[in-house]
Structures are given as C-alpha cells and as structure tokens.
Scaffold this motif. Structure first.
Motif, PDB file in Angstrom:
ATOM      1  N   HIS A  28      81.082 -69.192  -0.828  1.00 37.85           N
ATOM      2  CA  HIS A  28      82.018 -70.277  -0.541  1.00 37.85           C
ATOM      3  C   HIS A  28      82.072 -71.264  -1.703  1.00 37.85           C
ATOM      4  O   HIS A  28      83.158 -71.700  -2.139  1.00 37.85           O
ATOM      5  N   ASP A  29      80.894 -71.613  -2.235  1.00 34.11           N
ATOM      6  CA  ASP A  29      80.864 -72.531  -3.381  1.00 34.11           C
ATOM      7  C   ASP A  29      81.494 -71.889  -4.608  1.00 34.11           C
ATOM      8  O   ASP A  29      82.216 -72.559  -5.373  1.00 34.11           O
ATOM      9  N   GLU A  35      88.340 -71.533  -8.031  1.00 27.60           N
ATOM     10  CA  GLU A  35      89.672 -72.136  -7.847  1.00 27.60           C
ATOM     11  C   GLU A  35      89.862 -73.318  -8.787  1.00 27.60           C
ATOM     12  O   GLU A  35      90.900 -73.440  -9.458  1.00 27.60           O
ATOM     13  N   GLU A  36      88.868 -74.188  -8.858  1.00 29.78           N
ATOM     14  CA  GLU A  36      88.968 -75.362  -9.734  1.00 29.78           C
ATOM     15  C   GLU A  36      89.027 -74.949 -11.198  1.00 29.78           C
ATOM     16  O   GLU A  36      89.790 -75.527 -12.003  1.00 29.78           O
ATOM     17  N   GLN A  41      92.389 -74.056 -15.942  1.00 27.58           N
ATOM     18  CA  GLN A  41      92.845 -73.180 -17.017  1.00 27.58           C
ATOM     19  C   GLN A  41      94.368 -73.137 -17.093  1.00 27.58           C
ATOM     20  O   GLN A  41      94.952 -73.131 -18.182  1.00 27.58           O
ATOM     21  N   MET A  42      95.036 -73.091 -15.909  1.00 28.96           N
ATOM     22  CA  MET A  42      96.506 -73.089 -15.913  1.00 28.96           C
ATOM     23  C   MET A  42      97.045 -74.400 -16.474  1.00 28.96           C
ATOM     24  O   MET A  42      98.048 -74.412 -17.216  1.00 28.96           O
ATOM     25  N   ARG A 134     102.734 -59.471  -4.981  1.00 25.57           N
ATOM     26  CA  ARG A 134     101.436 -60.012  -5.360  1.00 25.57           C
ATOM     27  C   ARG A 134     101.429 -61.518  -5.111  1.00 25.57           C
ATOM     28  O   ARG A 134     102.457 -62.191  -5.242  1.00 25.57           O
ATOM     29  N   LEU A 135     100.266 -62.007  -4.758  1.00 25.77           N
ATOM     30  CA  LEU A 135     100.118 -63.450  -4.578  1.00 25.77           C
ATOM     31  C   LEU A 135      99.811 -64.076  -5.930  1.00 25.77           C
ATOM     32  O   LEU A 135      98.890 -63.644  -6.643  1.00 25.77           O
ATOM     33  N   TRP A 136     100.597 -65.109  -6.272  1.00 26.35           N
ATOM     34  CA  TRP A 136     100.424 -65.796  -7.559  1.00 26.35           C
ATOM     35  C   TRP A 136     100.105 -67.272  -7.308  1.00 26.35           C
ATOM     36  O   TRP A 136     100.609 -67.886  -6.372  1.00 26.35           O
ATOM     37  N   HIS A 137      99.271 -67.807  -8.206  1.00 26.26           N
ATOM     38  CA  HIS A 137      99.005 -69.239  -8.232  1.00 26.26           C
ATOM     39  C   HIS A 137      99.799 -69.825  -9.403  1.00 26.26           C
ATOM     40  O   HIS A 137      99.714 -69.323 -10.539  1.00 26.26           O
TER      41      HIS A 137
END
Length: 465
Positions: A28-29, A35-36, A41-42, A134-137
């Motif tokens: 979970h951590d 994610e962070e 990076q994006m 596809r799932l994109w962020h």
C-alpha cells in the motif's frame, strides 16, 4: 488437545498474520510512493518539454502550426520488465506519451503513440483516461512563458509492473522462509517437549511400590510440576503408612476380644455349671460390645479421614453440649454436673461433627469418673487467640504428662488402664478439631482427673451499621 500442535498453530498463525499485514502495508505504501513519483515525473517531463519548445527559434515554432512535429518511437524487444532488458530494449518509451498544443487548439508536437486530438481537456491537473483499451495517467500543464498547453501521459501498467514486482518480492521471501520456519518450529517443539516425554516415561516405568521422589533435571517451567508431583508422592506414601498402621492396629484391637469370645465359647461347650455358664456368657457379651464399639469407632475414623469439607456455620457450644447431654441422659445421670457457659458465645464449625467431639469427650469423662463425682464443663472466649474454649474436667484418675502427649495417637492405651476402649475416640476428636482450624489440648487436671480443652475459631461479631 495437543499443546505442541496448539503452540505451533498459534505461532504459525501469528507469523502468517505478521507477514500478511506487513506485505499489505508495504504494498500500500509502495503504491502511494509510486503514484507520487510518477506523477512528479509527468510534471517534470512537461517542464522539460516547455524548455525544449521555448528553446526553438520563433519561426520554427510558427512553422509547427502547419507541420506538427511527430516523435517516432522504435519497436522494443521486451514489453515488460525483464532481467536481461535495458533501457533500449524495454518498451518503456512506448508507454509514455505527450502533446503540445497552442491556445487555439492547434497541435504543435506529439509522440507517435498519442492521439492526433487532445488526450484530455485543457485544464491544469491530473486525470485518468482509457486510450487504446489501456488506462492512462495524464497531466495537463500550461506554460505561461511559451503560451502552450503541454499534456504528458503514462500508461498505468508502468506503475502496476513496479507494484507487482515489489509485492512479488515481498511475498516470495516469506513464501520461501515460511516452510523452513515451520519445520524449525516443529523440530524445536519436539526438542523442547522432550523433558515432558522423559518425565512421562519415567513415571510409566515406576512400580506401584516405588514412592521415591523424582530427581531429574527439568526446565524451570516444569520444576513446579516436579515438586508438586514429589509432594503428591510423599502424601501418598504417608497415607499408605497410616493405612498399614491402621490395618495392623485394627487387627490387633479386634484380635483380643475375638480370642476372648472364642475361649469362652469353648468354655460353654465344656461345662454345665450354671455359674460358669453365666461367667462365660457375660464375657462373650462384653467382648461383643467391645468389638461393636471398636468397629463403630473405626467406621467413624474412616469417615473423618475421607472428609474433605465441612458445613461450617455459627454454632453455640452451649446448645451443642446440652443436646449431647440430653442424648446421653442415661449415662450422665449418676454424676454431679457443674456447667458454666459463657453467654452468647459463638464458634465457627460444623455442628454435626462438633457434637461427635463433645459426645466422645463427655463419654470418656463419665467412663473414668466414679458415680456422684463432679464433672465440670466450662466455656469462655480466649480473645487474645480469637478462640472459643470448651473445657471438660473430670474426677477420674487422670494421666501423667507423657501419656497426655500420646493420648491423641490412634489405638494408644495408657499402661495399667482397666477401662475398656478402642483408643480411637480422642484421636478422632483431635482430627475433627484440626479440620476446624482449632486444637485439642489434654493435660492432667488439678488436683486430679483429666483436663480436656477444645479450641475452636471464635465467630466474629457482626459490625454495626
């Protein structure tokens, strides 16, 4: 239920829960950190594209409106993380996309794996979309310096691969170690419980007559068990000694009157003289009475020996003694009774067994005193000891101090004693009084007779509200 299996099960369950919870927490951590990290990076990629676009000559940037720049992506050998893969052979680049748009909605630059249309609306922030199944962020960034919208994207499986790899490593280690730990615990459980097995083997190998203490080195947790068993064996040994002594003494006590009865029975067969017949009948009757009395005392002694609990309550010694005197009225009538009872004296005890004690003591006082001689019964409270005292003083020949010390032993009869008896009465009385947490004191009377005192726990007076 097996303690060994219970211990192993509880410990393995605890280890499993510990591993499971720690794996879930770490995963979970890790997901949150990943994610962070990739969101940052994006954002960083968007700012790098801003610098790249801003560094282009103005005429070149204006030319991009009619001829958008397309970043080609070469095919990769590996789609996912691989132990032999490097940055060039991985398909990681195919999982990243970007677009640059001017405020008029005209495409300026894009990667080959992105859409020719805006991947999302022009509004600063993070979003998730489905593109190409596809799932994109996505992250949308507005550059004030160059007046363009920059959209950077990243496929979700990039992040998921890292999470799966971290989770796989978290599970793989415990999955390998867990069976080894289980085997180690099973071995340790057998090794640690070996002293218990050895103790059981020694007990099984013992003969019923072996009552020697157990001497073997044991873990500190089992030492109290060993000591308790040794104490139990010692008590069994003492009980067996008492039983053997009891059986021997009982046989001896019954042997004499039986021999007398047999002797006088033979005398009956050998004579016709009325006086001799009367003498033989009287002797036989006396022997039968003695045997009956001895058996009655033996049965009472057996009952007291097996007694484990008393029906303790508040009892009045005066009332109990009066009841005993009423029951023994034909016996006590010839004597001069001197009664002095402390008013409202209460003791803690079982009335049934206390009456047996008083009955034995009063019968003995009558048996050893001459008719019309005084017998006194007094009661008082010994407040310093918190005891109720019941004294019976007769006018008989009494005993010397040495005999007074031995009179409470089973089957003890003073030397030269002419009164018949079993030698059990005062022993039974002493045992009953001890069960009441009291004591029986016997000493020579003053000036003569026998002074018998029963000490019983004094009842505590009720406190006033």
């Amino acid at each position: 239920m097996s303690l060994r299996l219970t211990m192993i099960g509880v410990m393995l369950l605890g280890i499993s829960l510990s591993i499971g919870i720690s794996t879930w927490l770490s995963t979970h951590d890790s997901e949150q950190q990943i994610e962070e990290l990739f969101d940052a990076q994006m954002l960083q990629s968007a700012k790098m594209l801003e610098l790249f676009y801003g560094a282009q000559p103005k005429d070149h940037r204006e030319n991009l409106v009619d001829h958008p720049l397309l970043l080609e992506i070469t095919p990769a050998k590996y789609e996912t993380f691989h132990q032999d893969a490097n940055a060039e052979s991985l398909a990681y680049e195919q999982k990243l996309a970007f677009q640059i748009w001017n405020p008029k909605g005209q495409l300026l630059v894009r990667s080959a794996n992105s859409l020719p249309s805006p991947m999302t609306e022009f509004e600063v922030g993070y979003r998730e979309i489905t593109m190409g199944h596809r799932l994109w962020h996505l992250y949308t960034y507005y550059s004030k310096a160059t007046d363009v919208w920059i959209i950077t994207g990243q496929r979700n499986d990039v992040r998921q691969e890292l999470v799966d790899q971290i989770m796989g490593n978290s599970v793989l280690g415990p999955a390998i170690i867990f069976p080894l730990v289980a085997l180690l615990m099973i071995f340790l459980s057998y090794w640690l419980f070996e002293p218990v097995q050895e103790l059981a083997r020694r007990l099984l190998q013992r003969s019923p007559a072996d009552l020697t203490p157990i001497h073997m080195k044991l873990p500190s947790e089992l030492v109290p068990v060993r000591d308790a068993m040794n104490g139990y064996i010692e008590r069994i040994g003492d009980a067996m000694v008492r039983e053997r002594k009891f059986s021997g003494d009982a046989a001896h006590e019954l042997k004499t009157p039986l021999a007398i009865i047999k002797l006088h029975h033979q005398g009956l067969e050998q004579t016709n003289d009325p006086q001799e017949l009367q003498l033989h009948h009287a002797a036989i009757d006396k022997g039968i009475v003695q045997i009956a009395h001895t058996i009655e005392q033996l049965l009472l002694l057996s009952r007291v020996d097996s007694l484990t609990g008393l029906n303790v309550g508040l009892e009045s010694p005066e009332q109990l003694i009066n009841e005993v005197l009423n029951d023994l009225l034909p016996i006590i009538e010839p004597y001069d009774w001197q009664l002095d009872f402390a008013p409202a004296l209460k003791a803690r005890g079982d009335g049934f067994y206390l009456k047996l004690v008083f009955k034995n003591i009063i019968e003995n006082a009558c048996k050893y005193s001459q008719g019309h001689s005084p017998i006194s019964i007094r009661t008082w409270a010994a407040t310093d000891e918190q005891m109720a005292v019941i004294q019976v003083l007769d006018s008989g020949p009494g005993l010397n101090e040495q005999d007074c010390l031995q009179i409470k032993e089973r089957f003890f009869r003073a030397a030269g004693e002419k009164v018949s008896g079993s030698g059990l009465g005062l022993s039974i009385c002493a045992q009953i009084v001890e069960l009441h947490h009291g004591r029986l004191d016997i000493q020579p009377g003053t000036p003569r007779g026998l002074d018998v005192r029963v000490y019983l726990p004094l009842a505590q007076p009720k406190s006033k509200a």
